[in-house]
Every structure is written in structure tokens, then in C-alpha cells.
Design a protein around this motif. Structure first.
Motif, PDB file in Angstrom:
ATOM      1  N   ARG A 113       0.848  -1.190   0.000  1.00  0.00           N
ATOM      2  CA  ARG A 113       0.000   0.000   0.000  1.00  0.00           C
ATOM      3  C   ARG A 113       0.886   1.244   0.000  1.00  0.00           C
ATOM      4  N   ARG A 114       0.534   2.219  -0.835  1.00  0.00           N
ATOM      5  CA  ARG A 114       1.325   3.442  -0.906  1.00  0.00           C
ATOM      6  C   ARG A 114       0.778   4.549  -0.025  1.00  0.00           C
ATOM      7  N   HIS A 115      -0.533   4.523   0.251  1.00  0.00           N
ATOM      8  CA  HIS A 115      -1.158   5.499   1.141  1.00  0.00           C
ATOM      9  C   HIS A 115      -2.421   4.865   1.718  1.00  0.00           C
ATOM     10  N   PRO A 116      -3.037   5.479   2.731  1.00  0.00           N
ATOM     11  CA  PRO A 116      -4.158   4.840   3.434  1.00  0.00           C
ATOM     12  C   PRO A 116      -5.368   4.477   2.568  1.00  0.00           C
ATOM     13  N   LEU A 155      -4.106 -14.355 -11.370  1.00  0.00           N
ATOM     14  CA  LEU A 155      -4.442 -14.627  -9.981  1.00  0.00           C
ATOM     15  C   LEU A 155      -3.890 -13.506  -9.116  1.00  0.00           C
ATOM     16  N   ALA A 156      -4.744 -12.548  -8.764  1.00  0.00           N
ATOM     17  CA  ALA A 156      -4.333 -11.406  -7.946  1.00  0.00           C
ATOM     18  C   ALA A 156      -5.423 -11.097  -6.930  1.00  0.00           C
ATOM     19  N   ILE A 157      -5.008 -10.743  -5.726  1.00  0.00           N
ATOM     20  CA  ILE A 157      -5.921 -10.427  -4.628  1.00  0.00           C
ATOM     21  C   ILE A 157      -5.511  -9.076  -4.031  1.00  0.00           C
ATOM     22  N   PRO A 158      -6.480  -8.149  -3.833  1.00  0.00           N
ATOM     23  CA  PRO A 158      -6.136  -6.880  -3.176  1.00  0.00           C
ATOM     24  C   PRO A 158      -6.086  -7.042  -1.657  1.00  0.00           C
ATOM     25  N   PHE A 159      -5.340  -6.172  -1.003  1.00  0.00           N
ATOM     26  CA  PHE A 159      -5.378  -6.084   0.450  1.00  0.00           C
ATOM     27  C   PHE A 159      -5.132  -4.636   0.834  1.00  0.00           C
ATOM     28  N   GLY A 160      -5.653  -4.245   1.963  1.00  0.00           N
ATOM     29  CA  GLY A 160      -5.489  -2.873   2.428  1.00  0.00           C
ATOM     30  C   GLY A 160      -6.756  -2.370   3.061  1.00  0.00           C
ATOM     31  N   LEU A 161      -7.423  -1.436   2.398  1.00  0.00           N
ATOM     32  CA  LEU A 161      -8.640  -0.844   2.941  1.00  0.00           C
ATOM     33  C   LEU A 161      -9.807  -1.827   2.916  1.00  0.00           C
ATOM     34  N   THR A 162      -9.963  -2.560   1.838  1.00  0.00           N
ATOM     35  CA  THR A 162     -11.110  -3.462   1.694  1.00  0.00           C
ATOM     36  C   THR A 162     -10.841  -4.887   2.154  1.00  0.00           C
ATOM     37  N   ALA A 163      -9.587  -5.258   2.313  1.00  0.00           N
ATOM     38  CA  ALA A 163      -9.237  -6.612   2.746  1.00  0.00           C
ATOM     39  C   ALA A 163      -8.031  -6.533   3.671  1.00  0.00           C
ATOM     40  N   ARG A 164      -8.064  -7.308   4.734  1.00  0.00           N
ATOM     41  CA  ARG A 164      -7.026  -7.253   5.764  1.00  0.00           C
ATOM     42  C   ARG A 164      -6.168  -8.519   5.763  1.00  0.00           C
ATOM     43  N   PRO A 165      -4.829  -8.361   5.675  1.00  0.00           N
ATOM     44  CA  PRO A 165      -3.966  -9.534   5.810  1.00  0.00           C
ATOM     45  C   PRO A 165      -3.835  -9.937   7.278  1.00  0.00           C
ATOM     46  N   SER A 166      -3.592 -11.221   7.520  1.00  0.00           N
ATOM     47  CA  SER A 166      -3.451 -11.708   8.892  1.00  0.00           C
ATOM     48  C   SER A 166      -2.139 -11.252   9.519  1.00  0.00           C
ATOM     49  N   ASN A 167      -1.163 -10.887   8.697  1.00  0.00           N
ATOM     50  CA  ASN A 167       0.130 -10.445   9.176  1.00  0.00           C
ATOM     51  C   ASN A 167       0.487  -9.184   8.398  1.00  0.00           C
ATOM     52  N   GLY A 168       0.893  -8.136   9.094  1.00  0.00           N
ATOM     53  CA  GLY A 168       1.237  -6.880   8.445  1.00  0.00           C
ATOM     54  C   GLY A 168       2.469  -6.966   7.560  1.00  0.00           C
ATOM     55  N   GLU A 169       3.359  -7.890   7.860  1.00  0.00           N
ATOM     56  CA  GLU A 169       4.566  -8.098   7.061  1.00  0.00           C
ATOM     57  C   GLU A 169       4.260  -9.131   5.979  1.00  0.00           C
TER      58      GLU A 169
END
Length: 188
Positions: A113-116, A155-169
């Protein structure tokens, strides 16, 4: 007797902890807020609509916001969108799960992510995507074709505002799970 010697033998010498599965899940807060907000706006437009030309336009706007509310409410029922573990990666495209082993993956690229308000992306590049993509239903194939045009990978999945990863790293977690079977790179 020390605390370390009181542990069972297999726990004392466990130098390499087992990798924890990595998931990306839909954000319940964002989708819930959008569903409620869109439903309230749809009700507001529907309440002020009439049979005049302006009123008909309000009915159309109310219907559009109602459709948005339904789409966001449906997103609340979606669980994980990506699951990565010691075996491989499974992605949900629409209602279909597509899975592959780490050995069959050419590389995994992560766009941070480049910005919030920006979503990052995890793209899985297969060595031979033909058999996996060919076995999909046509509706899922349309989504993967759009993914390929937008991201360079089917095969691509977004994460960030609309989807949360289980680990920030994200890169580090995927790299640990891949265990040198395929490269995990950060896209700049």
C-alpha cells in the motif's frame, strides 16, 4: 528441575517453529459501513421519489444505491480471499477456489500500500497457468482475464482498505511459507 527441563522433549528442541498460515480476509467494518450507508441513501432517495421526471430519476438513483447495498452486504459473507500455508496458495476468485502448490508458482509479487486509501496487491504468477485457468468456469475466467489485463497476473488479490492480511509483514510471511520453493518479491 528448571522450567525448560519440565517441557516435553519435542518442545525443548524445536528450533524452527512451524510457519503460521497467512490469510487475507474481507474487511467486515468497511463493507458493513458501506452496506448500511448505501441502504440509508437508497431509502432517502426512494422516500423523496415521485412520478415526475425528477422523481423517476430519484427512483433510478435509489435502485443503484440499493444494488450497492446488496453487493456490500454480500461481501460481509465472504470469508478468506487468500490462504497461504506450507503446501501452497489458495485464492478465491468470485465463488471459486483456485489452489496451487509452491513448486508450481513462478513467483509471487506483492505491491505494498502506498497510502491509506490505496489497496496493495498480491499477484501469483504460475509457471504453466493453462491447466488451472482452463478448468475454471467461464464467469471466473472473465474475472481472471480482467485481473491479467489490470495487474499482469490472472491470480491477484487486493489487500489494504477493503481486505485485511493476517500479518502486516506480507512479503516476509509469504517468503517464510514459500521456503525457497519460489521467489516472493516486493513490486516497486
Amino acid at each position: 528441575m528448571t522450567a525448560a527441563s519440565a517441557l516435553p522433549r519435542q518442545d525443548r528442541f524445536d528450533v524452527d517453529p512451524k510457519p503460521v498460515p497467512f490469510t487475507v480476509s474481507a474487511s467486515q467494518r468497511v463493507h458493513g459501513g458501506l452496506a448500511v450507508g448505501a441502504a440509508l441513501v437508497a431509502i432517502g432517495f426512494a422516500a423523496s421519489a415521485s412520478t415526475s421526471p425528477t422523481g423517476i430519476l430519484r427512483w433510478i438513483v435509489a435502485a443503484a444505491f440499493a444494488v450497492l447495498a446488496v453487493i456490500c452486504a454480500r461481501a460481509l459473507t465472504v470469508g478468506d480471499m487468500l490462504v497461504a500455508d506450507a503446501v501452497g496458495i489458495r485464492l478465491r476468485i468470485g465463488n471459486e477456489w483456485i489452489g496451487t502448490r509452491w513448486e508450481d508458482i513462478e513467483e509471487v509479487t506483492v505491491l505494498q500500500r502506498r497510502h491509506p486509501l490505496d489497496d496493495g496487491r498480491i499477484a501469483v504468477h504460475l509457471q504453466d497457468p493453462g491447466p488451472i485457468l482452463g478448468a475454471m468456469p467461464s464467469s471466473t475466467r472473465k474475472t481472471t482475464d480482467a485481473n491479467r489485463r489490470l495487474t499482469g497476473s490472472s491470480l491477484a488479490i487486493p489487500f489494504g482498505l477493503t481486505a485485511r492480511p493476517s500479518n502486516g509483514e506480507v512479503v516476509q510471511a509469504l517468503h517464510m511459507l514459500a521456503d525457497a520453493r519460489c521467489p516472493v518479491r516486493e513490486q516497486l
